[in-house]
Structures are given as C-alpha cells and as structure tokens.
Design a protein around this motif. Structure first.
Motif, mmCIF file in Angstrom:
data_model
loop_
_atom_site.group_PDB
_atom_site.id
_atom_site.type_symbol
_atom_site.label_atom_id
_atom_site.label_comp_id
_atom_site.label_asym_id
_atom_site.label_seq_id
_atom_site.Cartn_x
_atom_site.Cartn_y
_atom_site.Cartn_z
ATOM 1 N N ARG A 130 -4.173 -8.182 -7.186
ATOM 2 C CA ARG A 130 -2.551 -8.050 -7.155
ATOM 3 C C ARG A 130 -2.160 -7.866 -5.555
ATOM 4 N NH1 ARG A 130 -3.165 -2.920 -10.817
ATOM 5 N NH2 ARG A 130 -1.220 -2.700 -10.438
ATOM 6 N N PHE A 131 -2.294 -9.084 -4.909
ATOM 7 C CA PHE A 131 -1.764 -9.044 -3.580
ATOM 8 C C PHE A 131 -0.559 -8.831 -3.360
ATOM 9 C CE2 PHE A 131 -5.432 -12.419 -3.784
ATOM 10 C CZ PHE A 131 -6.508 -11.547 -3.405
ATOM 11 N N ASP A 132 0.421 -9.207 -4.297
ATOM 12 C CA ASP A 132 1.770 -8.849 -4.183
ATOM 13 C C ASP A 132 2.198 -7.451 -4.109
ATOM 14 O OD1 ASP A 132 2.406 -11.574 -4.075
ATOM 15 O OD2 ASP A 132 2.763 -11.534 -5.952
ATOM 16 N N GLU A 133 1.555 -6.708 -4.953
ATOM 17 C CA GLU A 133 1.573 -5.369 -5.167
ATOM 18 C C GLU A 133 0.993 -4.536 -3.808
ATOM 19 O OE1 GLU A 133 0.802 -3.632 -9.120
ATOM 20 O OE2 GLU A 133 0.840 -5.642 -9.823
ATOM 21 N N ALA A 134 -0.010 -4.970 -3.399
ATOM 22 C CA ALA A 134 -0.681 -4.375 -2.521
ATOM 23 C C ALA A 134 0.044 -4.272 -1.047
ATOM 24 C CB ALA A 134 -2.101 -4.843 -2.091
ATOM 25 N N ALA A 135 0.781 -5.719 -0.842
ATOM 26 C CA ALA A 135 1.477 -5.793 0.304
ATOM 27 C C ALA A 135 2.723 -5.059 0.389
ATOM 28 C CB ALA A 135 1.836 -7.282 0.554
ATOM 29 N N HIS A 136 3.288 -4.817 -0.859
ATOM 30 C CA HIS A 136 4.653 -4.152 -1.080
ATOM 31 C C HIS A 136 4.234 -2.762 -0.908
ATOM 32 C CE1 HIS A 136 8.101 -2.238 -3.485
ATOM 33 N NE2 HIS A 136 8.440 -3.187 -2.861
ATOM 34 N N LEU A 137 3.147 -2.169 -1.532
ATOM 35 C CA LEU A 137 2.739 -0.821 -1.449
ATOM 36 C C LEU A 137 2.840 -0.380 0.263
ATOM 37 C CD1 LEU A 137 2.133 1.874 -2.503
ATOM 38 C CD2 LEU A 137 -0.506 0.901 -2.257
ATOM 39 N N LEU A 138 2.220 -1.282 1.119
ATOM 40 C CA LEU A 138 2.081 -0.905 2.596
ATOM 41 C C LEU A 138 3.481 -0.851 3.023
ATOM 42 C CD1 LEU A 138 -0.728 -3.311 3.955
ATOM 43 C CD2 LEU A 138 -0.767 -0.901 3.317
ATOM 44 N N LEU A 139 4.300 -1.836 2.902
ATOM 45 C CA LEU A 139 5.703 -1.718 3.292
ATOM 46 C C LEU A 139 6.377 -0.606 2.770
ATOM 47 C CD1 LEU A 139 7.896 -3.397 4.879
ATOM 48 C CD2 LEU A 139 8.611 -4.443 2.749
ATOM 49 N N TYR A 140 6.392 -0.205 1.449
ATOM 50 C CA TYR A 140 7.371 0.484 0.888
ATOM 51 C C TYR A 140 6.723 2.079 1.617
ATOM 52 C CZ TYR A 140 9.143 3.732 -2.553
ATOM 53 O OH TYR A 140 9.982 4.627 -3.429
#
Length: 214
Positions: A130-140
């Motif tokens: 779930r790479f999309d969710e992982a990157a979004h978590l870092l940004l958020y």
C-alpha cells in the motif's frame, strides 16, 4: 386677317383645374406655420421654484466659500478610497509574500521518536504493497507537525506544494516536502499508483530530513 382657334385655352383650363385641385387638398401645406408656444407653467410651480431658490441660496454660497477647503478634502477622500481598494486587492498577495519571506528556522525537525514511530507505521503499510497510503501518511503527519509548530504559516487553502516552497522552512524540509508531495500528487490526482521505487524515494526523503537532520 383671320386667326385660327385659340389652342391654348383648353391647356389653361386644364392647368387651372389641376391647380385648383392641388390647392384644395388639405393635406398639402402652402403657407408657413409656427409651433404653438407652450403653455405657461402653473402659478404654484413658480412659487415652488422661488422657494427652492431662497432655501438653496445660502447653501450654494456656503459651498462656494468653502470650496477651496472642500476640494482638498474630496481629493484626500479619493486617495484614501483608492488606497483602500488597492489594499483589498493586494492584501492576500502581501500576506503570502510575508509568509514566504519569514525568518527561516533551519534547525526545526520533527521529534525523532515521533518520526521513528511514523516511519514504522508507514513501513507497515508499504509491506502490504500500500505504497500510496504510506506516502500519504508521511505527508499528512508532516503537515500536522508543521501546523502544531508553525501555525502562522498555514491557511486552510495551503497546499503541500506551497508548503514545500516556504522560505520559513529549512532547505532540508522544503526538499523533503517537494519529493513526498510530488509522489502523493501523482498518486491521488494523476491516478498513477506508486511503486516500490517511488515509496523508497519518499521514505528516504523523510528519513534524511527527520532523523539525519536531527
């Protein structure tokens, strides 16, 4: 000497008949006429105009006497009005410029313990693909951290790309935000799912900023 019949008589008679017919046509005007002069206004109207003149005369004299000062006041009011209009138009741009020109805080980084826990959560998502969710978590979470530490920098409409351009953040922070925001935008707006390479790039940008920066 004898003369023949007068041939012009029928012609004159025909002309006279035609002339009489034209002159007798009431639709044709043969004499100048002048427009009827307008009726004089009623007496009460004259009384009203005289009364208005008597009432307004002092006001007109006062305005004429005060005009040198009044004209300057009107000019000042015009200048103030134009300045207020320009301020309304330019205020958002000035506020944005001030935010970008605010004094940088080069030593600001997330708390390392918090950063490590965030990386663990993101790594758990990435391990499931779930790479999309992982990157979004870092940004958020990073935006949340900035909102808590530097609330004056953010507005409800501020985007991640704008945050990455804030001069009030360190160069390391801007670089990390630029990389992570670029991947997240590609995922959520361009609908291009992130692969392992994109995730590794986002993770390393955050790790280098949050941990090596400290």
């Amino acid at each position: 000497m004898t003369t023949g019949p007068d041939l012009s008589a029928p012609r004159r008679e025909g002309f006279d008949a035609a002339y009489d017919q034209v002159r007798g046509n009431s639709d044709i005007q043969f004499s100048a006429s002048f427009a009827k002069p307008p009726e004089p206004p009623p007496e009460w109207w004259g009384d009203v105009t005289r009364w208005l003149g008597e009432v307004l005369e002092p006001v007109v004299r006062l305005l004429a006497a005060a005009w040198p000062v009044l004209s300057k006041l009107l000019l000042v009011a015009l200048v103030i009005g134009v300045a207020a209009l320009l301020w309304v138009i330019l205020a958002p741009y000035i506020a944005d410029w001030r935010e970008r020109r605010a004094a940088a805080v080069p030593d600001w980084v997330p708390d390392q313990a918090v950063a490590r826990r965030l990386l663990e959560e993101a790594d758990a998502l990435a391990a499931q693909g779930r790479f999309d969710e992982a990157a979004h978590l870092l940004l958020y979470r990073s935006i949340e951290d900035i909102a808590a530490k530097r609330p004056e920098l953010l507005r409800p409409s501020t985007t991640a790309r704008e945050i990455g351009a804030f001069e009030a953040l360190s160069a390391r922070a801007r670089s990390a935000f630029g990389i992570i925001a670029g991947h997240v935008e590609a995922s959520f707006f361009a609908r291009r799912p992130l692969d392992r390479s994109a995730w590794d790039s986002s993770r390393e940008a955050y790790r280098a900023f949050a941990l090596d920066g400290g």
